[in-house]
Design a protein around this motif. Sequence first.
Motif, PDB file in Angstrom:
ATOM      1  N   GLU A  47      15.636 -27.168  18.677  1.00 49.97           N
ATOM      2  CA  GLU A  47      16.633 -28.103  18.160  1.00 49.97           C
ATOM      3  C   GLU A  47      16.272 -28.592  16.763  1.00 49.97           C
ATOM      4  N   ALA A  48      14.966 -28.618  16.461  1.00 47.76           N
ATOM      5  CA  ALA A  48      14.518 -29.019  15.127  1.00 47.76           C
ATOM      6  C   ALA A  48      14.596 -27.866  14.126  1.00 47.76           C
ATOM      7  N   GLY A  49      15.011 -26.673  14.591  1.00 45.76           N
ATOM      8  CA  GLY A  49      15.212 -25.543  13.677  1.00 45.76           C
ATOM      9  C   GLY A  49      14.008 -24.657  13.483  1.00 45.76           C
ATOM     10  N   HIS A  50      13.116 -24.604  14.494  1.00 47.14           N
ATOM     11  CA  HIS A  50      11.899 -23.805  14.350  1.00 47.14           C
ATOM     12  C   HIS A  50      11.846 -22.674  15.370  1.00 47.14           C
ATOM     13  N   HIS A  51      11.248 -21.548  14.955  1.00 50.74           N
ATOM     14  CA  HIS A  51      10.987 -20.442  15.860  1.00 50.74           C
ATOM     15  C   HIS A  51       9.883 -20.855  16.831  1.00 50.74           C
ATOM     16  N   VAL A  52       9.932 -20.303  18.062  1.00 53.73           N
ATOM     17  CA  VAL A  52       8.989 -20.733  19.093  1.00 53.73           C
ATOM     18  C   VAL A  52       8.314 -19.535  19.749  1.00 53.73           C
ATOM     19  N   TYR A  53       6.987 -19.635  19.837  1.00 54.41           N
ATOM     20  CA  TYR A  53       6.203 -18.726  20.672  1.00 54.41           C
ATOM     21  C   TYR A  53       5.597 -19.574  21.780  1.00 54.41           C
ATOM     22  N   SER A  54       5.997 -19.307  23.029  1.00 53.07           N
ATOM     23  CA  SER A  54       5.582 -20.133  24.151  1.00 53.07           C
ATOM     24  C   SER A  54       4.530 -19.430  24.989  1.00 53.07           C
ATOM     25  N   GLU A  55       3.547 -20.201  25.438  1.00 52.01           N
ATOM     26  CA  GLU A  55       2.661 -19.669  26.462  1.00 52.01           C
ATOM     27  C   GLU A  55       3.507 -19.390  27.709  1.00 52.01           C
ATOM     28  N   LYS A  56       3.000 -18.539  28.574  1.00 51.26           N
ATOM     29  CA  LYS A  56       3.715 -18.189  29.797  1.00 51.26           C
ATOM     30  C   LYS A  56       3.633 -19.327  30.827  1.00 51.26           C
ATOM     31  N   PRO A  57       4.667 -19.464  31.654  1.00 50.23           N
ATOM     32  CA  PRO A  57       5.960 -18.797  31.589  1.00 50.23           C
ATOM     33  C   PRO A  57       6.871 -19.467  30.550  1.00 50.23           C
ATOM     34  N   LEU A  58       7.923 -18.779  30.184  1.00 49.91           N
ATOM     35  CA  LEU A  58       8.889 -19.363  29.257  1.00 49.91           C
ATOM     36  C   LEU A  58       9.425 -20.676  29.820  1.00 49.91           C
ATOM     37  N   ALA A  59       9.719 -20.680  31.114  1.00 57.16           N
ATOM     38  CA  ALA A  59      10.156 -21.895  31.804  1.00 57.16           C
ATOM     39  C   ALA A  59       9.885 -21.725  33.286  1.00 57.16           C
ATOM     40  N   MET A  60       9.691 -22.830  33.974  1.00 57.57           N
ATOM     41  CA  MET A  60       9.415 -22.784  35.410  1.00 57.57           C
ATOM     42  C   MET A  60      10.682 -22.567  36.233  1.00 57.57           C
ATOM     43  N   ASP A  61      11.820 -22.748  35.620  1.00 55.16           N
ATOM     44  CA  ASP A  61      13.108 -22.597  36.283  1.00 55.16           C
ATOM     45  C   ASP A  61      13.966 -21.645  35.456  1.00 55.16           C
ATOM     46  N   MET A  62      14.664 -20.729  36.127  1.00 47.09           N
ATOM     47  CA  MET A  62      15.427 -19.727  35.387  1.00 47.09           C
ATOM     48  C   MET A  62      16.567 -20.342  34.597  1.00 47.09           C
ATOM     49  N   ALA A  63      17.178 -21.380  35.117  1.00 52.01           N
ATOM     50  CA  ALA A  63      18.264 -22.032  34.378  1.00 52.01           C
ATOM     51  C   ALA A  63      17.755 -22.594  33.062  1.00 52.01           C
ATOM     52  N   ASP A  64      16.539 -23.137  33.067  1.00 47.68           N
ATOM     53  CA  ASP A  64      15.951 -23.655  31.833  1.00 47.68           C
ATOM     54  C   ASP A  64      15.637 -22.524  30.865  1.00 47.68           C
ATOM     55  N   ALA A  65      15.161 -21.400  31.382  1.00 46.68           N
ATOM     56  CA  ALA A  65      14.865 -20.248  30.523  1.00 46.68           C
ATOM     57  C   ALA A  65      16.137 -19.735  29.851  1.00 46.68           C
ATOM     58  N   ILE A  66      17.217 -19.669  30.607  1.00 44.98           N
ATOM     59  CA  ILE A  66      18.504 -19.223  30.056  1.00 44.98           C
ATOM     60  C   ILE A  66      18.981 -20.201  28.990  1.00 44.98           C
ATOM     61  N   ALA A  67      18.803 -21.490  29.239  1.00 43.84           N
ATOM     62  CA  ALA A  67      19.225 -22.500  28.265  1.00 43.84           C
ATOM     63  C   ALA A  67      18.459 -22.347  26.953  1.00 43.84           C
ATOM     64  N   LEU A  68      17.168 -22.071  27.024  1.00 45.54           N
ATOM     65  CA  LEU A  68      16.376 -21.858  25.809  1.00 45.54           C
ATOM     66  C   LEU A  68      16.840 -20.598  25.077  1.00 45.54           C
ATOM     67  N   HIS A  69      17.099 -19.547  25.832  1.00 46.93           N
ATOM     68  CA  HIS A  69      17.571 -18.282  25.260  1.00 46.93           C
ATOM     69  C   HIS A  69      18.892 -18.500  24.518  1.00 46.93           C
ATOM     70  N   GLU A  70      19.802 -19.239  25.141  1.00 50.81           N
ATOM     71  CA  GLU A  70      21.110 -19.495  24.525  1.00 50.81           C
ATOM     72  C   GLU A  70      20.975 -20.377  23.287  1.00 50.81           C
ATOM     73  N   LEU A  71      20.108 -21.382  23.347  1.00 53.66           N
ATOM     74  CA  LEU A  71      19.911 -22.270  22.212  1.00 53.66           C
ATOM     75  C   LEU A  71      19.333 -21.516  21.024  1.00 53.66           C
ATOM     76  N   ALA A  72      18.352 -20.654  21.278  1.00 52.62           N
ATOM     77  CA  ALA A  72      17.759 -19.855  20.199  1.00 52.62           C
ATOM     78  C   ALA A  72      18.814 -18.965  19.556  1.00 52.62           C
ATOM     79  N   ALA A  73      19.676 -18.354  20.382  1.00 49.84           N
ATOM     80  CA  ALA A  73      20.732 -17.485  19.851  1.00 49.84           C
ATOM     81  C   ALA A  73      21.719 -18.281  19.006  1.00 49.84           C
ATOM     82  N   GLN A  74      22.085 -19.457  19.464  1.00 47.47           N
ATOM     83  CA  GLN A  74      23.039 -20.296  18.728  1.00 47.47           C
ATOM     84  C   GLN A  74      22.497 -20.685  17.357  1.00 47.47           C
ATOM     85  N   LYS A  75      21.212 -20.910  17.275  1.00 43.56           N
ATOM     86  CA  LYS A  75      20.608 -21.374  16.034  1.00 43.56           C
ATOM     87  C   LYS A  75      20.018 -20.234  15.203  1.00 43.56           C
TER      88      LYS A  75
END
Length: 377
Positions: A90-118
């Motif tokens: 949301e602050a406009g930065h690229h992200v490299y995350s330690e594993k897992p991307l998210a503990m919940d798949m819905a959260d992972a999808i939300a991050l994927h969509e947010l990155a694509a939007q920005k």
Amino acid sequence: MSAAQTRSVSIIGCGFVADLYMRSFAAHPDIAVTQVFDHDPNRLKAFANHWNLHTADSLERFLGNLPQGSLVLNLTNPGAHYEVSRACLEAGHHVYSEKPLAMDMADAIALHELAAQKGLLLSSAPCSVLGEAAQTLGKAIRDDVAGPVRLIYAELDDGFIPQAPYADWQSESGAPWPAQDEFAVGCTLEHAGYYLTWLIGMFGTVRRVVAASAECLPGKEAIGTPDFSTATLFFENGITARLTCSIVASHDHKIRVFGDKGVLQVKQAWDNDAPVKFHRRFTLRRRLIEHPIGTRQKIKGDTHPKVARWGAAAMNFALGPAEMLDALAEGRPCRLSPDFALHLNEVTLAIQNSGADGCAQDMTTRCEPMAPMPWAT
């Protein structure tokens, strides 16, 4: 490389794994860590003093200090991955995350969509798929060394960890091994990616996961999380693989690729320089035999910077951030793409959550096979 050519990353989370990243960045003099932040002031101070790094006293200050389009490494505990990565995106930065991307798949999808939007890059560990051992194995498969691949077995058994002296394990800057978190998250979410990334990188989308998981050791510091899992992976391209994770069975980090001509084998997933060997199959006195020694497969020329063994691993943790920086500079797709990270997350969660009744789950995400590193073509 001059200061003007130095590339930069920043780190959120200064726990045990952050020291492994710092050791790896030492092998990449063209990458500088510009600032770090941790919600624990004492941990932040110890880490920053040890590595001589600049600190920020809040997440808001940390993000505000960065120019737009910076690369942030999210090395926080898994339960914080989603919230921290979201704040960075949301602050406009690229992200490299330690594993897992998210503990919940819905959260992972939300991050994927947010990155694509920005229009931002979102990647996740592990990055050993970019290392020499994984790339050598991939090249041997592409070169048909073992013939057509018929089946793959991969093991990520870590030994009987609850009896290990883990209370004595400390990182270089003094961070304790996060036992409570490790046991609560579980060995599948923590470790499956070390071979899933290799398999997905080489063969692309997993079509279906058939898996089961169980808690075999209920007396750990954290209970209720599987400490054993086994999965059969059916890939879109027809390849079948079996992956097992545990912190119960004797240490075994072997991957074997069974082909018509013999077997390709790597014995150490956590060593970028682990030998890749081909064991030719032949008949001798009416017996079918696989050569006991094997022929080492090598890539000619230079590959990537290596990092000396520390603890259980001899891995360059900086390969993932370096690949992201290269992709951004060269204007090309990143090998550790958002689609790759999301698919890895879905496959891993399917295995983790399969339970004693098991599951047969069709994947809803997909990704293409990973382009080999230029030195492995």
